[in-house]
Design a protein around this motif. Sequence first.
Motif, short mmCIF file in Angstrom:
data_model
loop_
_atom_site.label_atom_id
_atom_site.label_comp_id
_atom_site.label_asym_id
_atom_site.label_seq_id
_atom_site.Cartn_x
_atom_site.Cartn_y
_atom_site.Cartn_z
N UNK A 33 34.70 40.19 40.12
CA UNK A 33 34.32 41.60 40.07
C UNK A 33 35.59 42.45 40.04
N UNK A 34 35.66 43.33 39.05
CA UNK A 34 36.85 44.17 38.93
C UNK A 34 36.50 45.63 39.20
N UNK A 35 37.28 46.26 40.06
CA UNK A 35 37.14 47.69 40.28
C UNK A 35 38.26 48.35 39.50
N UNK A 36 37.85 49.15 38.51
CA UNK A 36 38.81 49.73 37.58
C UNK A 36 38.91 51.22 37.88
N UNK A 37 40.12 51.69 38.04
CA UNK A 37 40.27 53.12 38.28
C UNK A 37 41.72 53.51 38.34
N UNK A 38 42.00 54.79 38.12
CA UNK A 38 43.38 55.25 38.18
C UNK A 38 43.90 55.20 39.62
N UNK A 39 45.22 55.32 39.80
CA UNK A 39 45.74 55.29 41.16
C UNK A 39 45.23 56.52 41.91
N UNK A 40 45.00 56.31 43.21
CA UNK A 40 44.48 57.41 44.02
C UNK A 40 42.96 57.49 43.99
N UNK A 41 42.32 56.54 43.30
CA UNK A 41 40.86 56.60 43.20
C UNK A 41 40.18 56.06 44.47
N UNK A 42 40.95 55.38 45.31
CA UNK A 42 40.36 54.83 46.54
C UNK A 42 40.07 53.34 46.45
N UNK A 43 40.67 52.68 45.47
CA UNK A 43 40.36 51.26 45.27
C UNK A 43 40.80 50.40 46.46
N UNK A 44 42.03 50.66 46.93
CA UNK A 44 42.56 49.86 48.04
C UNK A 44 41.70 50.03 49.30
N UNK A 45 41.21 51.26 49.47
CA UNK A 45 40.36 51.55 50.62
C UNK A 45 39.14 50.62 50.63
N UNK A 46 38.54 50.43 49.47
CA UNK A 46 37.36 49.56 49.37
C UNK A 46 37.74 48.12 49.75
N UNK A 47 38.87 47.66 49.21
CA UNK A 47 39.31 46.29 49.54
C UNK A 47 39.57 46.14 51.03
N UNK A 48 40.23 47.14 51.62
CA UNK A 48 40.57 47.02 53.04
C UNK A 48 39.32 47.06 53.91
N UNK A 49 38.29 47.74 53.44
CA UNK A 49 37.03 47.73 54.20
C UNK A 49 36.35 46.37 54.08
N UNK A 50 36.38 45.79 52.87
CA UNK A 50 35.78 44.46 52.71
C UNK A 50 36.54 43.45 53.57
#
Lengths: 249, 338
Positions: free
Chosen positions: B30-47
């Motif tokens: 599963x890939x989360x695609x988005x520009x920097x600052x979109x909050x992607x890392x936040x999602x990973x850190x919550x998982x």
Amino acid sequence: MKFKIIFSFLGLLLVLFIGVPILRMLVSADPGTLAGTAGDAEVYSSIFLTLRASLWSTIAALISGVPLAYLLARKRFRGKKLVEGIVDLPVIIPHTAAGIALLTVWGRHSLLSKATGLNVIGTEIAISMGMFFVSVPFLVNAVKEGFKLIDERYEKTAVTLGATPWKAFLTVSLPMVKKSIVSGSLMMWGRGISEFGAVVILAYHPMVAPVLIFERFQNFGLKYAVPVTALLIVISLVIFIVVRIFEDK
Amino acid sequence: MSLRLENVNKHFEAFQVRDIDLDIREGEYFVILGPSGAGKTLILEMIAGLLEPDSGKIHGTENRNKGFIYQDYMLFPHLNVFNNIAYGLKIRKKEKNEIKRHVEATAVKLEIEHLLTRDVLTLSGGEKQRVAIARAMIISPDIYLFDEPTAALDRNARVRTQELFVKLHKETGAIFVHVTHDFEEALALADRIAVLKEGRILQCGKPDDIFNHPKTKEIADFLGYRNVFGGEINDFRMTVDGIELMVPKETAEFAYIAIKSDDIIISTEKFESSARNAFKGTVSNVLKKSSVAEVVVDIGIPLAVDITRKSCEEMNIKPGDPLWATFKVSSLKVFEHK
């Protein structure tokens, strides 16, 4: 080239400002008195008391200061600025004032002393307390800056690999700030050795080296103060150089 | 057991994610695609359990090992390669021989066995990447979390890493959650993609679906489409800023079209052809790259056109030149909302 010369020149001025008086003093020590001082048991016991008391204060600061430095570097909390202000305070207040402030809590007539019967004034513990008070900011601030430089994600990685926050701190963060801890401890220890103002108020006796130097100067004059000073400087310098060499390894 | 995020909200420092609903299937890439600052890392850190959501729930992460690989690897600088990889086993207080065996086997799998005694600061980006993967792999994660794992690599190393991810995913059968801002990487690797912007999921689906049917102009831009225009289509015509374009499809509502920049022909004169779209314009910009030149022709709307550098030089195209832009109706892509 010009850049290098100007910088070297400015740096040299500073080194000379510190180095020349010390060198002058070392060479001006009267050989006879110096030999006498070197054999003087009171001088030795005073110097070792100084080194030891400062070491105790540094160890106490490592135990309480490293966790505080970590919190200040990593966490956001209410009153953080106040805590940082309190930690920095000893750097700016006159050290005699620091001694008097400590006396109000630990002195013979203080509440604490009356309630517990504890009396630390005039002991090695009091000396360490004075040294701790005035020199702990050097350690806390050095270690705090060290922690700030370390990406928090190192610890997070350790946690995802199964470490508890404790383990992550001990196995990852702490080893990574080793240099800051060593140099902060060295600064604090050195600062403690040189402390006069706070210590003299808390414990005139047993006499630490700065107090002994002061006393010899008062009672016998410069000729007798210089050898003690020279001896203290040489011993301190040797220890500093040794630790710096060790630190680079 | 699938990995499910249910209406997750989180605000942390400068980052924020809102109303995140994801259902990531067992063994899915599963890939989360988005520009920097979109909050992607936040999602990973919550998982990963490093952060708690402010609200909402995350299911399917309890008692499962997670392997987190950060963009800049986060190799412990005070440990050598061997001890970095061994970290997760040492924490679990495994026996020395077992650790040694396990580390060596993992290193062989990732072709880094010759690096084991090295200081991590001396490794190349690609080598660090592999060490970081080995360190995560050693605890046999059920869920791998990759945070922009190829962003710091050069092109060749990036391609090799992507190949490695495909292989690992196949071998481990674990859930891979991979965040990136690189749509080509997302298309190459993902079973499914979620497009994230400003903390919200704009679209989620199979790579083909997203690529062929981007829901919004933003997504289309982000997927690398050039010349994206929006408008109403009537009688196979779309009017954009007064310019009438012939389009291949009728759609009921507002639609977006995209014209691929290498599907447009530029010429000094109008020429007879089957292409229905031909417009006179002026060159507004020329950008020469290694083998391609990007020419922007203003026909009332700006059209980006890619031609070879050689033809650009032979035609001596420069800003201000009058030129014709011609493209076939069938080369137009119409994005329908599904």
